[in-house]
Design an enzyme around this catalytic site. Structure first.
Site, PDB file in Angstrom:
ATOM      1  N   GLU B  60       0.831  -1.209   0.000  1.00  0.00           N
ATOM      2  CA  GLU B  60       0.000   0.000   0.000  1.00  0.00           C
ATOM      3  C   GLU B  60       0.858   1.250   0.000  1.00  0.00           C
ATOM      4  OE1 GLU B  60      -0.330  -2.612   2.010  1.00  0.00           O
ATOM      5  OE2 GLU B  60      -2.098  -3.529   1.115  1.00  0.00           O
ATOM      6  N   HIS B 129     -11.521  -6.394   8.466  1.00  0.00           N
ATOM      7  CA  HIS B 129     -12.271  -6.157   7.227  1.00  0.00           C
ATOM      8  C   HIS B 129     -13.514  -5.327   7.512  1.00  0.00           C
ATOM      9  CE1 HIS B 129     -10.006  -9.897   6.480  1.00  0.00           C
ATOM     10  NE2 HIS B 129      -9.905  -9.470   5.256  1.00  0.00           N
TER      11      HIS B 129
END
Ligand SMILES: Cc1ncc(C[n+]2csc(CCOP(=O)(O)OP(=O)(O)O)c2C)c(N)n1
Ligand SMILES: Cc1ncc(C[n+]2csc(CCOP(=O)(O)OP(=O)(O)O)c2C)c(N)n1
Ligand SMILES: [Mg+2]
Ligand SMILES: [Mg+2]
Lengths: 373, 337, 373, 337
Positions: B60, B129
């Site tokens: 990322e 998540h």
């Protein structure tokens, strides 16, 4: 090696040291870029000017005219050789120690000084610490205070250039200590996977403030060898040998322009002075270490080479030094006339609230009004 | 007009921009050939080619760093971060670089990038998540933070974000990708196609950043929400029968303070709802602003209904999720107060 | 090589592939760990049990008894060989695909299932997604949903162990795709600089969800060769060859215990099934790819070896498989009796507010009370 | 009793803990042989040896990741991050790992680590040596955030942080390392030795986390501050002559809500001061909590005096810094209101 040689077949270059200038100042070996004397003299003058600039600005900080300064003394060849080996349009993503790029590309010294003094003429409006220059026009990316972040950014810029079919390439520089940041790894990974036309330079000046390069892993292997695992051609170069740095950079640039991808270059040099004006190296390294540094002074070595070629003399060199000091003095006079830090001759206060966004949103406008501007 | 769920609307926004503007490209983990784990980039590589929509390494920090460099070159990259919970390795590049580029270079370099990422709970995704990290971006000057709540807004806001010249964090409420959610997990999910907000023009349009939307008009109480919680708040309003005005903020920074202040000036009562942990959540900023702007009009303490100050626990999905029951209680407290 | 050989002198091991089992199932070459049959049979049974467990839990998810599952099918040797080569007290920092470590170390299957079902007996109280096990007692570090973070943590744990003069070592596993995270670089850097007693494993199963290893740089060089630049001994091993994985791990463990530092091991294997229950590999790779994978099935290969040794038979193998299925069935019956996800047979609600801090502060207590518990 | 400035007090805290507890060690960039760029670890390597205090690579992510592993083993590492502005590469390890370890493993593994880092402005450090990122940590459940404002508290709080079994972000107001600061940059700086708070016991003591301190008693107005701003707020109070009660929060999470509520219940007016950017700063949470706890007692809007929503600009140090003038104006507004 040929620019399309397989990285795997040139691994040994990551463990050796590419040199061109011998102890007598003669250019020897396969990496000799065979530059004409005019180019060498221009480069020498740029290095001399860079050193004169550093000396003057260091004094300016000591005189309280600004808050901070960082010299590149002993490392002038790193930036100046690159500036000559790259095209003028290639984009540089430097660290704070490649001021030689701007100087070699002819960026006005006064602009650099206006930035250092954070005065009303500072091209970046007093927003950054001294030496954090920015000039798109001169292919010099805005310096970040955060180490390493420019490395993957350079890869992204290069990917964009390739995407556009533009033949400009990117080059970036980080220090030996900065290799420990994730950004080094991100840059190598993306540069490898996307064959980005970029040159990734690790300037190993052997010190990261007070930490010897070993604290970044430099004792276990060379920084150049970090490139092997990414399948990047990896060169280790004598950074105080202008011709060697030029040759390695030119090789990598040609390779990148031929769409053969990225190159990692470890530029082995030595930080001859303190890390910055906030630093006192005598606290952590022997005072005489700089003197005993074996690979010499890049300016003295190029000078010796030019004299050996019969294209230069001590007298001309002295004149060049005088001229550099004079240029710097002139520029500094003009810059100081625009104001130095603390004299409060700064950009108008309302500019403090500009450029956070393209258009200033209500909440920032409101804050500006609270301040009465 | 075509009917789209939120995934299709986002896909259409990307397709529209890739078609219109050669400077737009998009990439992310599994976002290329595969089309993204939520299918938002489905078919884009096939249609626009490998150089316009491609897979990226699991990095990322690299994704964002590379996007910034592309932005500095002049492109408008759209990065997909697979889950908002995984954006932190890119946090330094977002906060120290993307957000500051324009300012520190006095406009010499800018980062017109969009970072898309699915966020929020309600899907039994457990603590990695389900996160809602919006407040970690609203605190950072130089970033815009956008959160759609319908397919129509998703396309229009994403196009506006891509066309915006500043870095935009675009948070997608994954729970409502396929249909709105009342918060009543025991009730069957209705697909978007059953709702008018799923009518999404095939062509280009933009929903302006910085403009909130009143999704339920009311006179007694103002409810501020965004993302999935807009629908839960609406459901709660219906169920309580309180004449509540529900405002979908749509953009957190820059915030539509006028719409908020106008509503609270009218109602004198305010409930703020978000999924993120309570302490230092964006609700805190909203509460501070509301009392700064409407202090003399407020008739009751501003209520915050939020995620609890714990990680999002897998087994306790519906106890953690700020459902209609908790919102209704807060609304009643605000009405009494 | 000798455990104290210089990493630089074993670079080729990073580009080759260490194998012990030949196509006939005979153990050949210098890496043959020469294990006794009992150990091999125990290991084989652990691999068989791991596969049976995966199959049953995958079905359980499909039956709606839990939200998520991830199999290690085809990669059983990775974890099981490590569990046998490491000491029982050594600390493992795994990814989500080394459930074989727990199984080989005898962790109760029912505990794993209670975690998967997030039921009232879940040792981590329903707080994590299925398969994110944690057991300090079994030397198994709490699995993170965030890729790669465990790699530098393992290095830190190993540094602490060395600091304490404790002879336990640490081992960690990440996938090929995860090597692109900064954590990989941090772990290698710190492991190198501090000579931490740790084994850093990269499980190259060639896929990261839908991305082939090339997207992580695997096409440009081997993942093992990433270790070269840090001066780490770097081995590349056939991950479907139990004996090879065992031998490489044992070599690295002995090296670490002798305070010679860290080793990077690329374990070359293949993800035979989908990434997880949320994944459909037919969307991005040929359906017959698993069948045509050349390096075979680690269980079949070890079985073949034992039969070749005359210590095992098809009948015994069948019996072992039956027994494994039976063990799993038994455990699952007991676990389901404690509850499966959605039945709301979960830990008491107040536990949701515990363990955020050692002592629950007022604001979390208040939130608990607001929920009426 | 010895007289110490804040640097010496922090050094004494580390020395005390290294001496008492073999599980304590400390490391960071330039923190070993050199003793740290602010000298906080000066002499510790010489006294306690290379294995107890050492230099680390320039890798904030690695620093924190490695510390978490040490903590999981059972040590109590103290990490120095050279400037708070450089903590972001370690943000993922802090937020996703250190903060969640205990929860996600149900107490099986914990991260009893302390992350020390100098923060704040007033030193002409420009935008990357002046930041105040506290709100980026207060939003994260599982972290404690501590900020001292005197040498005495610095030693006592750092010892408490090291002995605490949860991860602590310990932010050091570098502007007041050598002496308190009224915010009047044109006045000569007084060294700590001139103030009683510089009397710091040589031996072990702890200042409990989670307890605020009234540093100036008053009845008309409550001022909430921490770090450098405690001293600036005190100066502003003196100058306005307003009978203000100034509270030094000392710990932001867990917050001493009782002390805050008690004071505002008494005064009915509240001004919040911090250096960090305004939007979603910790002042927002404080404002939200104060109105939740004291709504019916409030006589004027809660005021926030903060850094502006821009990066910290080098040349404008004193316009950006929330000095006594801006605080005084807010106090007067709060008194009128
Ligand atoms: C992310 C980050 N961490 C720490 C610092 C503080 N810092 C500034 S320069 C420096 C040393 C860098 O050394 P090196 O990379 O070798 O570059 P050199 O100064 O030798 O050119 C450090 C630690 C920073 N600026 N950014
Ligand atoms: C920081 C982070 N980014 C992204 C993800 C989403 N994700 C989960 S697994 C996975 C693929 C990992 O592939 P690899 O490292 O090869 O391990 P494997 O699944 O093959 O064992 C991704 C991208 C994540 N969990 N964490
Ligand atoms: Mg250096
Ligand atoms: Mg993989």
């Amino acid at each position: 090696p040929a620019i399309d040689a397989r990285p795997h077949d040139m691994m040994e270059l990551a463990f050796g040291l590419i040199r061109v200038l011998d102890s007598a100042g003669k250019a020897v070996g396969p990496w000799d870029p065979k530059l004409d004397a005019d180019t060498l003299i221009r480069a020498l003058k740029a290095m001399v000017l860079t050193r004169a600039f550093d000396d003057r600005m260091y004094r300016a900080q000591r005189q309280g005219k600004t808050s901070f300064y960082m010299k590149s003394t002993g490392e002038e060849a790193v930036a100046v050789a690159a500036a000559h080996a790259l095209d003028r349009e290639d984009m540089c993503f430097p660290s704070y120690r490649q001021q030689g790029l701007l100087i070699a590309r002819g960026y006005p010294l006064i602009q650099m000084m206006n930035q250092i003094y954070s005065n009303a003429k500072d091209p970046i409006k007093g927003r950054q610490l001294p030496i954090m220059y920015s000039s798109k026009e001169f292919g010099f990316f805005t310096i970040s205070g955060n180490l390493g972040t420019q490395f993957p950014q350079a890869v992204g810029w290069a990917m964009a250039s390739a995407y556009k079919g533009d033949d400009r390439i990117a080059a970036s520089w980080i220090g030996d200590g900065t290799t420990a940041e994730g950004d080094f790894h991100y840059a190598c990974t993306f540069a490898s996977v996307y064959r980005a036309p970029v040159i990734l330079n690790v300037v190993n000046n052997q010190w990261a403030i007070s930490s010897f390069q070993g604290i970044a892993g430099g004792d276990e292997s060379t920084f150049a060898s970090r490139g092997i695992g990414y399948g990047l051609p990896s060169l280790r170069v004598d950074g105080n040998d202008f011709l060697a740095v030029y040759a390695a950079t030119a090789w990598a640039a040609e390779r990148a322009r031929a769409n053969l991808g990225a190159t990692l270059i470890e530029i082995y040099t030595y930080r001859a002075e303190g890390h910055s004006t906030s630093d006192d190296p005598s606290r952590y390294r022997p005072a005489d270490e700089p003197k005993s540094w074996p690979l010499g002074d890049p300016i003295a070595r190029l000078k010796q080479h030019l004299i050996a070629l019969g294209k230069w003399s001590d007298a001309e060199h002295e004149a060049a030094e005088k001229d550099a000091v004079e240029q710097v003095r002139e520029a500094n006079k003009a810059a100081e006339a625009e104001g130095t830090l603390g004299q409060n001759r700064i950009p108008s206060l309302k500019t403090m609230f500009e450029d956070v966004y393209k258009d200033t949103p209500w909440h920032i406008r409101k804050q500006r009004q609270e301040l009465g501007v | 007009m075509p009917t789209m769920n939120m995934i299709q609307a986002l896909n259409s926004a990307l397709d529209t921009m890739l078609t219109r503007d050669p400077n737009v490209l998009t990439f992310g983990e599994d976002a290329g050939y595969f089309g993204g784990v939520f299918r938002v980039t489905d078919g884009l590589q096939k249609k626009h080619g490998l150089t316009r929509c491609f897979d990226a390494p699991i990095s990322e920090g690299g994704l964002v760093g590379v996007a910034i460099g592309m932005g500095a070159y002049g492109l408008r990259p759209v990065v997909e971060v697979q889950f908002a919970d995984y954006i932190y390795p890119g946090y330094d590049q977002i906060v120290s670089e993307a957000a500051r580029l324009r300012y520190r270079s006095a406009g010499d370099f800018t980062a017109p990038i969009t970072i898309r990422t699915p966020y929020g709970g309600g899907i039994f995704g457990g603590q990695t998540h389900s996160q809602s990290p919006e407040a970690l971006f609203t605190h950072v000057a130089g970033l815009k933070t956008v959160i759609p709540s319908t397919p129509y807004d998703a396309k229009g806001l994403l196009i506006a974000a891509i066309e915006d010249d500043d870095p935009v964090i675009f948070l997608e409420p994954k729970r409502i990708y396929n249909g709105p959610f009342s918060g009543h997990h025991d009730q069957p999910v209705q697909p978007w196609s059953k709702f008018p907000e799923s009518e999404v023009p095939a062509e280009h349009y933009a929903v302006p950043l910085g403009k909130a939307k009143i999704v339920r008009a009311g006179g007694d109480l103002t409810v501020l929400a965004y993302g999935t919680m807009v629908h839960v708040a609406k459901a709660a309003a219906e169920e309580t029968g309180i004449d509540a005005e529900v405002i979908d903020l749509r953009t957190l920074v820059p915030l539509d303070i006028e719409a908020i202040a106008a509503s609270v000036e009218k109602t004198g009562r305010c409930v703020i709802v978000h999924e993120a942990t309570r302490t230092s959540g964006f609700g805190a900023e909203l509460a501070a602003l509301v009392q700064e702007n409407c202090f003399y009009r407020l008739e009751a303490p501003i209520e915050r209904v939020t995620g609890f100050d714990t990680p999002y626990p897998h087994a306790f999905e519906w106890s953690y999720f700020p459902g209609p029951k908790r919102i209704a209680e807060a609304m009643r407290r605000a009405m009494k107060g």
